[in-house]
Motif scaffolding. Sequence first.
Motif, short mmCIF file in Angstrom:
data_model
loop_
_atom_site.label_atom_id
_atom_site.label_comp_id
_atom_site.label_asym_id
_atom_site.label_seq_id
_atom_site.Cartn_x
_atom_site.Cartn_y
_atom_site.Cartn_z
N CYS A 68 38.74 54.04 33.83
CA CYS A 68 38.58 52.59 34.01
C CYS A 68 39.83 52.01 34.66
N THR A 69 39.66 51.44 35.84
CA THR A 69 40.77 50.80 36.54
C THR A 69 40.46 49.32 36.80
N LEU A 70 39.55 48.76 36.02
CA LEU A 70 39.21 47.35 36.18
C LEU A 70 40.43 46.48 35.88
N GLY A 71 40.60 45.43 36.65
CA GLY A 71 41.70 44.52 36.39
C GLY A 71 41.72 43.40 37.41
N THR A 72 42.20 42.24 37.00
CA THR A 72 42.29 41.09 37.90
C THR A 72 43.51 40.27 37.51
N THR A 73 43.61 39.07 38.02
CA THR A 73 44.65 38.13 37.62
C THR A 73 43.96 36.84 37.20
N ILE A 74 44.67 36.02 36.45
CA ILE A 74 44.09 34.74 36.03
C ILE A 74 43.81 33.87 37.25
N ARG A 75 44.69 33.93 38.25
CA ARG A 75 44.49 33.13 39.47
C ARG A 75 43.20 33.53 40.18
N ALA A 77 40.65 35.30 38.80
CA ALA A 77 39.51 35.13 37.89
C ALA A 77 39.13 33.66 37.73
N GLY A 78 40.13 32.78 37.76
CA GLY A 78 39.85 31.36 37.66
C GLY A 78 40.16 30.73 36.33
N LYS A 85 37.32 38.54 30.26
CA LYS A 85 36.04 39.22 30.46
C LYS A 85 36.23 40.49 31.28
N VAL A 86 37.04 40.41 32.34
CA VAL A 86 37.25 41.56 33.23
C VAL A 86 38.18 42.58 32.60
N ASP A 87 39.27 42.12 32.00
CA ASP A 87 40.32 43.04 31.55
C ASP A 87 40.14 43.52 30.11
N HIS A 88 39.27 42.88 29.35
CA HIS A 88 39.02 43.33 27.98
C HIS A 88 37.55 43.67 27.75
N ASP A 89 36.69 42.69 27.95
CA ASP A 89 35.28 42.87 27.57
C ASP A 89 34.58 43.96 28.37
N LEU A 90 34.77 43.98 29.69
CA LEU A 90 34.08 44.99 30.51
C LEU A 90 34.57 46.41 30.22
N PRO A 91 35.88 46.67 30.12
CA PRO A 91 36.30 48.03 29.75
C PRO A 91 35.73 48.48 28.41
N LEU A 92 35.61 47.54 27.46
CA LEU A 92 35.05 47.89 26.15
C LEU A 92 33.55 48.17 26.25
N GLU A 93 32.83 47.34 27.00
CA GLU A 93 31.39 47.54 27.14
C GLU A 93 31.09 48.87 27.81
N GLY A 151 51.45 49.46 46.70
CA GLY A 151 50.35 49.80 47.59
C GLY A 151 49.68 48.55 48.11
N PRO A 152 48.99 48.65 49.25
CA PRO A 152 48.31 47.48 49.85
C PRO A 152 47.03 47.12 49.11
N ARG A 153 46.91 45.87 48.74
CA ARG A 153 45.71 45.39 48.06
C ARG A 153 44.81 44.64 49.03
N GLN A 154 43.51 44.66 48.71
CA GLN A 154 42.56 43.88 49.51
C GLN A 154 42.66 42.40 49.17
N GLU A 155 42.88 42.10 47.88
CA GLU A 155 42.99 40.70 47.47
C GLU A 155 44.46 40.26 47.52
N SER A 156 44.67 38.97 47.71
CA SER A 156 46.02 38.43 47.82
C SER A 156 46.64 38.21 46.43
N ARG A 157 47.81 38.82 46.20
CA ARG A 157 48.57 38.59 44.97
C ARG A 157 50.02 38.31 45.38
N PRO A 158 50.32 37.10 45.87
CA PRO A 158 51.64 36.81 46.46
C PRO A 158 52.80 37.02 45.50
#
Length: 210
Positions: A68-75, A77-78, A85-93, A151-158
């Motif tokens: 499992c390599t799921l992960g995001t940022t609050i910015r 995710a919104g 949901k992404v960083d806890h609930d989905l890995p558990l499900e 490493g280069p990401r597809q999404e912007s994380r300034p």
Amino acid sequence: MKQLLLVGATGLVGSHVLRKALDDASVARVVAPTRKPLPPHPKLFNPVTDFHRLPEGAEWWAVDAVICTLGTTIRVAGSQAAFYKVDHDLPLEVAYLARRHGARAYAFNSALGADTGSSVFYSRTKGETERDLQAVGYPSLTLVRPGLIGGPRQESRPMEKLAVGVSQLVKPLLPKRYRVVPAERIAHHLLQAALAAAPGVHVLPSDALI
């Protein structure tokens, strides 16, 4: 030969895991559910999936190991709730569904500083995910805790990009655990942990990944 389930295959670390797994002779098949189709490969099964409604009865949950390599940022995710949901609930499900179908090993890309008692929401979320994964009952569970990921990401994380750049400049002065860890190295350790399926709970700190 083993069958692997990879969730997060389109991300920075997950894309490296996917490439390595497909190239590994000991891997018979990689199941990589994604929102959009991946390029085809003879060893890849790529179910296009709605992660808001995971198909509990799908046959493809029956694998030997999960990465499992799921992960995001609050910015991105919104909100904190969407991030959780992404960083806890989905890995558990994912962990519960695969375990229910017979998976025996789970390797999770967590983070440096993961701690259920942390005052930092990100670190506390990672700590709670690690804690709850241990309750699922996998015979083999590996928690990988990188610091900054290179490493280069597809999404912007300034902010993350800035932190990585600064860390590289002062690398000789930084303790090893705070240095940037290349995504490829994290992917290597995740894949090896899933394939080895060593009994027990194993924590790989950031300085062990470089």
